[in-house]
Design an enzyme around this catalytic site. Structure first.
Site, PDB file in Angstrom:
ATOM      1  N   GLY A 209      -5.128   6.262  18.519  1.00  7.79           N
ATOM      2  CA  GLY A 209      -4.354   7.328  17.912  1.00  7.79           C
ATOM      3  C   GLY A 209      -4.024   8.413  18.913  1.00  7.79           C
ATOM      4  O   GLY A 209      -3.013   8.349  19.612  1.00  7.79           O
TER       5      GLY A 209
ATOM      6  N   ARG B 202      -5.555  -1.223   4.947  1.00  9.00           N
ATOM      7  CA  ARG B 202      -6.406  -0.258   5.658  1.00  9.00           C
ATOM      8  C   ARG B 202      -7.427   0.354   4.712  1.00  9.00           C
ATOM      9  O   ARG B 202      -7.092   0.750   3.591  1.00  9.00           O
ATOM     10  CB  ARG B 202      -5.556   0.852   6.278  1.00  9.00           C
ATOM     11  CG  ARG B 202      -6.320   1.726   7.278  1.00  9.00           C
ATOM     12  CD  ARG B 202      -5.483   2.863   7.825  1.00  9.00           C
ATOM     13  NE  ARG B 202      -5.797   3.140   9.216  1.00  9.00           N
ATOM     14  CZ  ARG B 202      -5.726   4.336   9.783  1.00  9.00           C
ATOM     15  NH1 ARG B 202      -5.320   5.388   9.079  1.00  9.00           N
ATOM     16  NH2 ARG B 202      -6.014   4.503  11.056  1.00  9.00           N
TER      17      ARG B 202
ATOM     18  N   TYR C 244      -5.621   8.895   0.330  1.00 10.82           N
ATOM     19  CA  TYR C 244      -4.341   8.793  -0.363  1.00 10.82           C
ATOM     20  C   TYR C 244      -4.509   7.972  -1.643  1.00 10.82           C
ATOM     21  O   TYR C 244      -5.623   7.631  -2.026  1.00 10.82           O
ATOM     22  CB  TYR C 244      -3.292   8.233   0.590  1.00 10.82           C
ATOM     23  CG  TYR C 244      -3.029   9.155   1.764  1.00 10.82           C
ATOM     24  CD1 TYR C 244      -2.400  10.387   1.572  1.00 10.82           C
ATOM     25  CD2 TYR C 244      -3.458   8.842   3.043  1.00 10.82           C
ATOM     26  CE1 TYR C 244      -2.188  11.265   2.633  1.00 10.82           C
ATOM     27  CE2 TYR C 244      -3.255   9.713   4.116  1.00 10.82           C
ATOM     28  CZ  TYR C 244      -2.623  10.919   3.898  1.00 10.82           C
ATOM     29  OH  TYR C 244      -2.431  11.784   4.953  1.00 10.82           O
TER      30      TYR C 244
ATOM     31  N   GLN D 121       3.518   0.752   7.764  1.00  7.68           N
ATOM     32  CA  GLN D 121       2.433   1.151   6.873  1.00  7.68           C
ATOM     33  C   GLN D 121       3.028   1.761   5.602  1.00  7.68           C
ATOM     34  O   GLN D 121       3.733   2.768   5.657  1.00  7.68           O
ATOM     35  CB  GLN D 121       1.496   2.164   7.527  1.00  7.68           C
ATOM     36  CG  GLN D 121       0.248   2.389   6.666  1.00  7.68           C
ATOM     37  CD  GLN D 121      -0.587   3.556   7.122  1.00  7.68           C
ATOM     38  OE1 GLN D 121      -0.154   4.699   7.073  1.00  7.68           O
ATOM     39  NE2 GLN D 121      -1.806   3.284   7.549  1.00  7.68           N
TER      40      GLN D 121
END
Length: 368
Positions: A325, A233, A185, A105
């Site tokens: 997760g 994503r 982000y 990623q």
């Protein structure tokens, strides 16, 4: 427990990767690299354990992409130089030897940078202080700083960083890359209306706010070729703003996911607090909207805690692959444990106290 004929144990294909089941490990920041951005000594065992535990796909923690403004966390790994490539090669080899696929990623932190050894601060679409507080379990301080505004030249550096890191990921033995466009982000800061006040071609209407995604994805695809996985994503909520929703709701989802497909990605990865819940009142889930409008494989992440949760997302065609997760952190062998009808461990935030790194997790497991 279900039996091993459950749909989550059926095979699936994304790009040129044949997955042995529908289960992936979601990307999770672990702040366990070395100061120079090379993979830390515990990271090989960490990623290898998921492959040994039966996960078909592992998506790494966010990896920084340049030595200017990309880094977001202390002890975050990078893919910017040969030393970092070499350190990742040991990990990709270990995962492959244990029957797993591994995706890097690629992440630019933007305004949410809590630590940057190269420039000492972050940069973003606009000079807007992020909401919320830095995350202390990732070595965060007391307050977010106001970021530097990215110039056109800075944006070119951002794009070049993603391209270079994608090429280095291929060299390091990864099966593909995931462009991190979610969770608040940098790329998500471009599409979020209150963090992007630009008046140039990167601001304003959604087409402009998605421009940097288009430029990064199309150029990464050109750089790595068609036989290397490229995913992206998306999310609505962010690590510093869980409540955010896309302003035009399903219309934004339609345009975003149709655009992602046109840019040339192999899959779309959606993450919501609860993956199966409607993205907007009276609509499909975000993963289901991605399938409807993207018409390519979709990975769904968000509060998938047990086999029933995972099976529901696949069986109702909301997603093709489910990314775990916290459940994966507590149970690196989750797929194998479910197959063998073993009791799963509950996740505990004690694994993150005081720092969410691998040393803390190992200490926690040694006491339980």
């Amino acid at each position: 427990m279900k039996n091993t004929s459950s749909i989550i144990f059926s095979t699936h294909k994304i790009g040129n990767i044949h997955l042995k089941n529908r289960l992936a490990v979601a990307p999770m920041t672990r702040v366990s690299a070395n100061e120079d951005g090379t993979a830390g000594s515990l990271m090989k065992d960490y990623y290898q354990s998921f492959a040994q535990g039966g996960f078909a796909m592992i998506i790494t923690e966010g990896i920084y992409t340049d030595k200017t403004y990309s880094q977001g966390y202390k002890f975050q790994p990078g893919l910017t130089d040969e030393a970092q490539v070499k350190s990742w090669q040991e990990i990709t080899n270990a995962v492959h030897k244990n029957g797993g696929s591994i995706i890097a990623q690629l992440m630019h932190s933007g305004a949410l940078s809590q630590y940057n050894k190269y420039t000492g601060h972050g940069a973003a679409p606009s000079a807007i202080k992020p909401l919320g507080k830095p995350m202390s379990f990732y070595y965060g301080g007391e307050e977010h700083l106001v970021p530097k505004v990215l110039s056109k030249e800075d944006i070119e550096t951002v794009i070049s960083g993603f391209i270079n890191s994608a090429k280095l990921a291929k060299k390091a033995g990864f099966d593909g890359v995931e462009i991190h466009g979610a969770n608040g982000y940098l790329l998500d800061q471009f599409i979020t209306v209150y963090t992007n006040e630009r008046t140039d071609e990167y601001g304003g209407i959604l087409e402009n706010r998605l421009r940097i995604y288009k430029e990064i994805i199309t150029l990464v695809r050109k750089a790595v070729g068609q036989d290397f996985i490229v995913g992206v994503r998306f999310s609505q909520g962010k690590v510093n703003d869980f409540e955010y929703k896309w302003p035009e709701k399903e219309a934004d989802a339609k345009y975003t996911f149709e655009s992602a497909k046109s840019y040339g990605v192999d899959y779309i990865h959606t993450t919501e607090f609860v993956a199966k819940e409607p993205a907007f009142e009276g609509t499909l889930s975000l993963a289901q909207l991605a399938k409807k409008y993207g018409e390519i494989p979709v990975i769904a992440n968000g509060s998938v805690n047990n086999e029933d949760d995972a099976e529901h997302l696949i069986d109702t065609e909301q997603a093709d692959v489910v990314a775990l997760g916290k459940a994966a952190l507590a149970n690196p062998n989750w797929p194998n444990a479910v197959k063998k009808k073993q009791t799963l461990k509950d996740f505990s935030f004690d694994m993150f106290d005081p720092i969410a790194d691998l040393k803390t997790a190992n200490l926690y497991f040694s006491k339980t």
